[in-house]
Design a protein around this motif. Sequence first.
Motif, short mmCIF file in Angstrom:
data_model
loop_
_atom_site.label_atom_id
_atom_site.label_comp_id
_atom_site.label_asym_id
_atom_site.label_seq_id
_atom_site.Cartn_x
_atom_site.Cartn_y
_atom_site.Cartn_z
N THR A 44 33.59 109.01 74.96
CA THR A 44 32.09 108.66 75.16
C THR A 44 31.63 107.43 74.81
O THR A 44 32.22 106.99 73.76
N PRO A 45 30.63 106.81 75.61
CA PRO A 45 29.96 105.46 75.05
C PRO A 45 29.75 105.40 73.72
O PRO A 45 29.24 106.29 73.12
N GLY A 46 30.38 104.29 72.94
CA GLY A 46 29.84 104.01 71.48
C GLY A 46 30.94 104.25 70.56
O GLY A 46 31.20 103.66 69.39
N HIS A 47 32.03 105.10 70.93
CA HIS A 47 33.17 105.27 70.19
C HIS A 47 34.41 104.38 70.31
O HIS A 47 34.37 103.41 71.25
N TRP A 48 35.05 104.27 69.18
CA TRP A 48 36.15 103.36 69.26
C TRP A 48 37.09 103.75 70.68
O TRP A 48 37.37 104.76 70.77
N GLY A 49 37.78 102.40 71.33
CA GLY A 49 38.55 103.10 72.33
C GLY A 49 40.07 103.37 71.72
O GLY A 49 40.92 102.24 71.99
N ASP A 50 39.73 104.54 71.03
CA ASP A 50 41.22 105.01 70.64
C ASP A 50 41.63 106.08 71.58
O ASP A 50 41.13 106.95 71.80
N MET A 51 43.02 105.66 72.15
CA MET A 51 43.21 107.04 73.02
C MET A 51 44.81 106.92 73.23
O MET A 51 45.38 105.83 72.96
N VAL A 52 45.50 108.01 74.00
CA VAL A 52 46.82 108.30 73.84
C VAL A 52 46.82 108.44 75.41
O VAL A 52 46.06 109.30 76.04
N ALA A 53 48.07 108.19 75.75
CA ALA A 53 48.40 108.65 77.31
C ALA A 53 49.61 109.53 77.23
O ALA A 53 50.70 109.10 76.80
N LEU A 54 49.55 110.50 78.15
CA LEU A 54 50.94 111.41 78.22
C LEU A 54 51.23 111.55 79.62
O LEU A 54 50.82 111.35 80.51
N ASN A 55 52.61 111.78 79.87
CA ASN A 55 53.21 112.12 81.02
C ASN A 55 52.73 113.32 81.62
O ASN A 55 53.25 113.39 82.85
N ALA A 56 52.71 114.28 80.49
CA ALA A 56 52.50 115.66 81.07
C ALA A 56 51.26 116.30 80.62
O ALA A 56 50.51 115.87 79.65
N ASN A 57 50.77 117.53 81.15
CA ASN A 57 49.49 117.98 80.85
C ASN A 57 49.63 119.00 79.64
O ASN A 57 50.10 120.00 79.63
N PRO A 58 48.92 118.55 78.44
CA PRO A 58 48.80 119.23 77.26
C PRO A 58 48.17 120.59 77.43
O PRO A 58 48.40 121.45 76.59
N LEU A 59 47.33 120.77 78.31
CA LEU A 59 46.76 122.01 78.40
C LEU A 59 47.50 123.19 79.14
O LEU A 59 47.34 124.26 79.07
N ALA A 60 48.63 122.59 79.86
CA ALA A 60 49.72 123.87 80.56
C ALA A 60 50.73 123.94 79.33
O ALA A 60 51.28 124.96 79.05
N ASP A 61 51.22 122.70 78.54
CA ASP A 61 52.15 123.01 77.56
C ASP A 61 51.64 122.02 76.30
O ASP A 61 51.76 120.93 76.51
N VAL A 62 51.38 122.45 75.30
CA VAL A 62 50.71 121.66 74.16
C VAL A 62 51.50 120.87 73.67
O VAL A 62 51.57 120.04 72.77
N GLU A 100 53.21 109.01 75.43
CA GLU A 100 53.77 107.76 76.22
C GLU A 100 53.32 106.43 75.65
O GLU A 100 54.03 105.58 75.38
N GLN A 101 52.04 106.46 75.63
CA GLN A 101 51.29 105.19 75.03
C GLN A 101 50.18 105.32 74.18
O GLN A 101 49.39 106.42 74.13
N VAL A 102 49.93 104.57 73.24
CA VAL A 102 48.87 104.63 72.25
C VAL A 102 47.80 103.26 72.38
O VAL A 102 48.35 101.93 72.26
N MET A 103 46.56 103.48 72.24
CA MET A 103 45.73 102.40 72.14
C MET A 103 44.68 102.78 71.04
O MET A 103 44.34 103.57 70.66
N LYS A 104 44.50 101.54 70.13
CA LYS A 104 43.59 101.61 69.14
C LYS A 104 42.59 100.41 69.37
O LYS A 104 43.15 99.41 69.16
N GLY A 105 41.11 100.78 69.21
CA GLY A 105 40.44 99.76 69.29
C GLY A 105 40.64 98.95 70.71
O GLY A 105 40.05 97.70 70.24
N GLY A 106 41.04 99.41 71.78
CA GLY A 106 41.14 98.72 72.91
C GLY A 106 42.47 97.87 72.91
O GLY A 106 42.57 97.13 74.01
N ARG A 107 43.41 97.98 72.06
CA ARG A 107 44.59 97.36 72.06
C ARG A 107 45.74 98.27 72.03
O ARG A 107 45.92 99.20 71.29
N ILE A 108 46.48 98.08 73.22
CA ILE A 108 47.93 98.73 73.05
C ILE A 108 48.82 98.46 72.02
O ILE A 108 49.15 97.34 71.60
N VAL A 109 49.23 99.56 71.28
CA VAL A 109 50.09 99.46 69.99
C VAL A 109 51.49 99.95 70.55
O VAL A 109 52.44 99.70 69.89
N GLN A 110 51.60 100.73 71.67
CA GLN A 110 53.02 101.15 72.03
C GLN A 110 52.91 101.12 73.53
O GLN A 110 52.02 101.93 74.23
#
Length: 429
Positions: A394-412, A419-429
């Motif tokens: 949500t707004p104000g938080h660091w742009g730290d996020m991860v991207a997955l190819n599959a739904n973790p709510l269906a299979d954790v 698949e990809q990682v972002m920290k502070g708005g920069r792709i690190v993988q």
Amino acid sequence: MKRIFFAAFAALASLCPASANPPPLAVIYVRAGHLIEPTNGRVLDDRLIKVIDGRVAAVEPWHEPPQGAKLIDWSEKWVLPGLIDAHVHLADYLQTSNPAEPLLHSAEETAYLGARNARATLLAGFTAVHDVGSYRGTGNIELRNAINRGDVVGPRINAVGGYITVPGGGGEVTGLPSGMIVPPEMRMGVAANPAEVHRAVNLMLDKGANSIKLIVTGAVLTEGTEPGQIELSGPAVFAAVETAKARGSWVTSHAHGASGIHSAILAGSRGIEHASLIDAAGIAIAKAQGAYLVMDVYNGDYIAEVGRRDGWSASILRKNDETTEAQRQGFAKAVRANVRLVFGTDAGIFPHGLQARQFAYMVRYGMTPMQAIQSATSVAAEFLGWADQVGSLTPGHWGDMVALNANPLADVRALEHVEQVMKGGRIVQ
């Protein structure tokens, strides 16, 4: 004279226009096919996340960003905030069968190992961690500083420095051959009474620790100590809590045994690490006091398998057997009681980067996949006092996020394959 000064200043400013104008804002956009927001447990489809100077500025239904804008296309992926592991040991080597292992690595080698461990952790999707102790008292503090300077790639670190432990206790290096001496930098937090605890806490905070880690009971992996035995008294824990509080900090406590858990929570410890032998009274006290439990429910299987394979001591294997299933049953009861449970793995006992294996165990013992994700995002952020910085998109938080190819709510277990990682708005993988 004033006219001459202002004329000279104006001339200088005209020669240095960059100094008069702030640099342009760094703006990127992320298209998230499915956005998991843990603070409210919702899944939002096809969202546009705007990140300015590393922080989330807006989350909106998908629309085309401005022409020429930088867009990261995760429209086919599941996106969630960067994960948080609230119990790691980055600035050390892996556990081995040799109790003298801490003395076999120089400070320089340990620093390089810490850098490698930090990178592995970040690439696994953990963009923030609570490093709850290194044998070399300031190792995790210096690793945090190196990451913050940009010298090393790694997660955001809340660092505790060294362990606050009684002489010969669960945070000491024990079981050594006769004549082998533990160096002073590995005993910075040794404290025998409340006055010495007060001194040790101040020392760690002076060295730059964010928070404090107490060893309240014996440890599974420390020779000569027993998990159910209290080592730091209630008054000693209270001294640590009050000393830390006076300096704007806080305390978490390693405590396996039920009595140690009760004592630590009632003395004001914000969190309990492990909580392996927690009883019904401990769960009730944690619930009433709003304490957080950080229960490493994956770790026991690794110790049992690798420890037997590699010849770890019979004492360690016995203690692990005595605590593993009890901890998992206590975890299940804590889930049902709606106690605050935080994702923490004790990575460093097992290889860094494998932390996401614990999610499946948390689900097996009673959590929903969403609850497990929340334990490693919004709940962990609350525990660290970072709820306004991480654990949410949500707004104000660091742009730290991860991207997955599959739904973790269906299979954790999808979280084991980031698949990809972002920290502070920069792709690190």
